[in-house]
Design a protein around this motif. Structure first.
Motif, PDB file in Angstrom:
ATOM      1  N   VAL A  79     -29.907 -49.786  22.131  1.00 22.99           N
ATOM      2  CA  VAL A  79     -28.583 -49.811  22.744  1.00 22.99           C
ATOM      3  C   VAL A  79     -27.733 -48.686  22.163  1.00 22.99           C
ATOM      4  O   VAL A  79     -26.930 -48.065  22.865  1.00 22.99           O
ATOM      5  CB  VAL A  79     -27.915 -51.180  22.512  1.00 22.99           C
ATOM      6  N   LEU A  80     -27.921 -48.383  20.883  1.00 23.19           N
ATOM      7  CA  LEU A  80     -27.254 -47.235  20.261  1.00 23.19           C
ATOM      8  C   LEU A  80     -27.594 -45.956  21.009  1.00 23.19           C
ATOM      9  O   LEU A  80     -26.710 -45.141  21.315  1.00 23.19           O
ATOM     10  CB  LEU A  80     -27.694 -47.138  18.798  1.00 23.19           C
ATOM     11  N   MET A  81     -28.880 -45.767  21.299  1.00 23.38           N
ATOM     12  CA  MET A  81     -29.321 -44.590  22.043  1.00 23.38           C
ATOM     13  C   MET A  81     -28.701 -44.538  23.427  1.00 23.38           C
ATOM     14  O   MET A  81     -28.239 -43.485  23.897  1.00 23.38           O
ATOM     15  CB  MET A  81     -30.847 -44.594  22.122  1.00 23.38           C
ATOM     16  N   LEU A  82     -28.644 -45.689  24.102  1.00 25.58           N
ATOM     17  CA  LEU A  82     -28.056 -45.733  25.449  1.00 25.58           C
ATOM     18  C   LEU A  82     -26.560 -45.420  25.394  1.00 25.58           C
ATOM     19  O   LEU A  82     -26.012 -44.808  26.324  1.00 25.58           O
ATOM     20  CB  LEU A  82     -28.292 -47.110  26.068  1.00 25.58           C
ATOM     21  N   GLY A  83     -25.892 -45.805  24.325  1.00 32.55           N
ATOM     22  CA  GLY A  83     -24.485 -45.467  24.163  1.00 32.55           C
ATOM     23  C   GLY A  83     -24.275 -43.971  24.043  1.00 32.55           C
ATOM     24  O   GLY A  83     -23.342 -43.404  24.640  1.00 32.55           O
ATOM     25  N   ALA A  84     -25.145 -43.317  23.267  1.00 28.18           N
ATOM     26  CA  ALA A  84     -25.045 -41.862  23.117  1.00 28.18           C
ATOM     27  C   ALA A  84     -25.302 -41.160  24.446  1.00 28.18           C
ATOM     28  O   ALA A  84     -24.596 -40.201  24.804  1.00 28.18           O
ATOM     29  CB  ALA A  84     -26.033 -41.381  22.056  1.00 28.18           C
ATOM     30  N   PHE A  85     -26.289 -41.622  25.213  1.00 24.87           N
ATOM     31  CA  PHE A  85     -26.583 -40.990  26.505  1.00 24.87           C
ATOM     32  C   PHE A  85     -25.494 -41.282  27.537  1.00 24.87           C
ATOM     33  O   PHE A  85     -25.212 -40.456  28.403  1.00 24.87           O
ATOM     34  CB  PHE A  85     -27.956 -41.434  27.022  1.00 24.87           C
ATOM     35  N   THR A  86     -24.894 -42.470  27.455  1.00 21.51           N
ATOM     36  CA  THR A  86     -23.765 -42.768  28.342  1.00 21.51           C
ATOM     37  C   THR A  86     -22.642 -41.772  28.111  1.00 21.51           C
ATOM     38  O   THR A  86     -22.065 -41.214  29.057  1.00 21.51           O
ATOM     39  CB  THR A  86     -23.255 -44.199  28.104  1.00 21.51           C
ATOM     40  N   ALA A  87     -22.328 -41.525  26.843  1.00 25.35           N
ATOM     41  CA  ALA A  87     -21.290 -40.541  26.508  1.00 25.35           C
ATOM     42  C   ALA A  87     -21.707 -39.140  26.945  1.00 25.35           C
ATOM     43  O   ALA A  87     -20.862 -38.354  27.417  1.00 25.35           O
ATOM     44  CB  ALA A  87     -21.028 -40.569  25.004  1.00 25.35           C
ATOM     45  N   PHE A  88     -22.990 -38.823  26.815  1.00 23.73           N
ATOM     46  CA  PHE A  88     -23.496 -37.500  27.198  1.00 23.73           C
ATOM     47  C   PHE A  88     -23.259 -37.221  28.677  1.00 23.73           C
ATOM     48  O   PHE A  88     -22.849 -36.111  29.058  1.00 23.73           O
ATOM     49  CB  PHE A  88     -24.993 -37.427  26.872  1.00 23.73           C
TER      50      PHE A  88
END
Length: 303
Positions: free
Chosen positions: A42-51
């Motif tokens: 979920v941490l990774m998905l948060g970073a990609f959402t921001a990206f």
């Protein structure tokens, strides 16, 4: 002395990120007594959402806007909160009355599913991608010490979120319900507490913290990719165990201590290649000496 102070400054920035991730682990464990290994993804998905959202917010709010950065944090946290609640609803809720080992294996399966689905070229792709610069980075010089504005941002955001978490858990009705469910789920249900909603809210809140931690971690890292959450997620799990799994102040303490230890190890010649070994060596030592963690309490169970 300057070297030690510089390492402390760097370690606090890293430890603050670990603390945010560890809070998600410890909240879920406190309520359901199992480790959500999909939390790091979920941490990774948060970073990609921001990206993907950052360029749109930049067009709306202007280049490297403070308000735009705040809006980005809010949107990414909201998206990942929904993802966390969806994972809980589809993967964990049907297994709630099953043995804990079953749920643990399912958590590992959900983690692998997210990671390898994200690596598909039609989804996110496996190639590392540079994370956009959300705010202009500045260096603050205090004598021989250098403080990065990104570290200040990380510490500031972490302190605000920790204060908000404490307020929610200790001073609100939903926080009281969360503590009731963590103590005795069946008794809370008999007292009219909506257990399913409280558990979903806990997953959502923990996932929102993971999303913000993912953005802060991506700001410090040169690039992002679908497996970026594995290492910080494992370290944050070590931090949660170090401080006392299920204990919110313990998660913060463990994250800060682990960040400081890693930073000092990375700055000593000959030890920089053993940062992971040090982290997991600490985990083994804590499990042997004080299994409940630094701030955890050993529970006596009747059999």
């Amino acid at each position: 002395m300057d070297w030690y102070l510089q390492q402390i400054i760097n370690g606090l920035g890293l430890g603050a990120i670990y603390a945010l991730i560890a809070l998600g682990y410890t909240m879920v464990y406190g309520v359901l007594r199992f480790i959500n290994f999909a939390h790091s993804d979920v941490l990774m998905l948060g970073a990609f959402t921001a990206f993907y959202i950052a360029p749109k917010i930049e067009k709306l709010m202007g280049h490297q806007s403070v308000l735009g950065c705040i809006l980005l944090f809010i949107v990414a946290a909201a998206v990942c909160a929904c993802i966390g609640m969806l994972i809980e609803r589809l993967a964990y809720r049907p297994l709630r009355n099953r043995p804990k080992l079953t749920v643990l294996i399912t958590a590992i399966g959900v983690s692998l599913l997210i990671e390898y689905t994200a690596q598909n070229e039609k989804v996110l792709g496996s190639a590392p991608q540079p994370f956009p610069q959300l705010l202009q980075e500045h260096s603050i010089h205090l004598g021989n010490l250098i403080i990065s504005s990104n570290d200040v941002l990380t510490l500031g955001v972490t302190i605000v979120l920790l204060a908000a978490m404490w307020f929610v858990v200790q001073k609100t009705r939903i926080g009281t319900a969360m503590r009731a469910v963590s103590y005795n789920q069946q008794a809370a249900l008999l007292m009219g507490v909506p257990v399913n909603r409280i558990i979903s809210f806990t997953f959502g809140l923990g996932s929102a913290l993971a999303a913000i931690a993912g953005i802060l971690y991506a700001i410090k890292a040169p690039s992002i990719e679908p497996l970026m959450g594995v290492q910080p997620g494992l370290r944050a799990f070590v931090a949660a165990v170090l401080g006392g799994i299920g204990n919110l102040p313990g998660a913060v303490l463990g994250g800060v201590l682990l960040g400081l230890l890693e930073t000092f190890a990375g700055g000593i010649p000959g030890l920089s290649n053993y940062r992971d070994a040090i982290a997991f060596g600490i985990l083994i030592l804590i499990l042997l000496v004080k299994p409940a963690g630094l701030l955890g309490r050993s529970a006596v169970e009747k059999v």
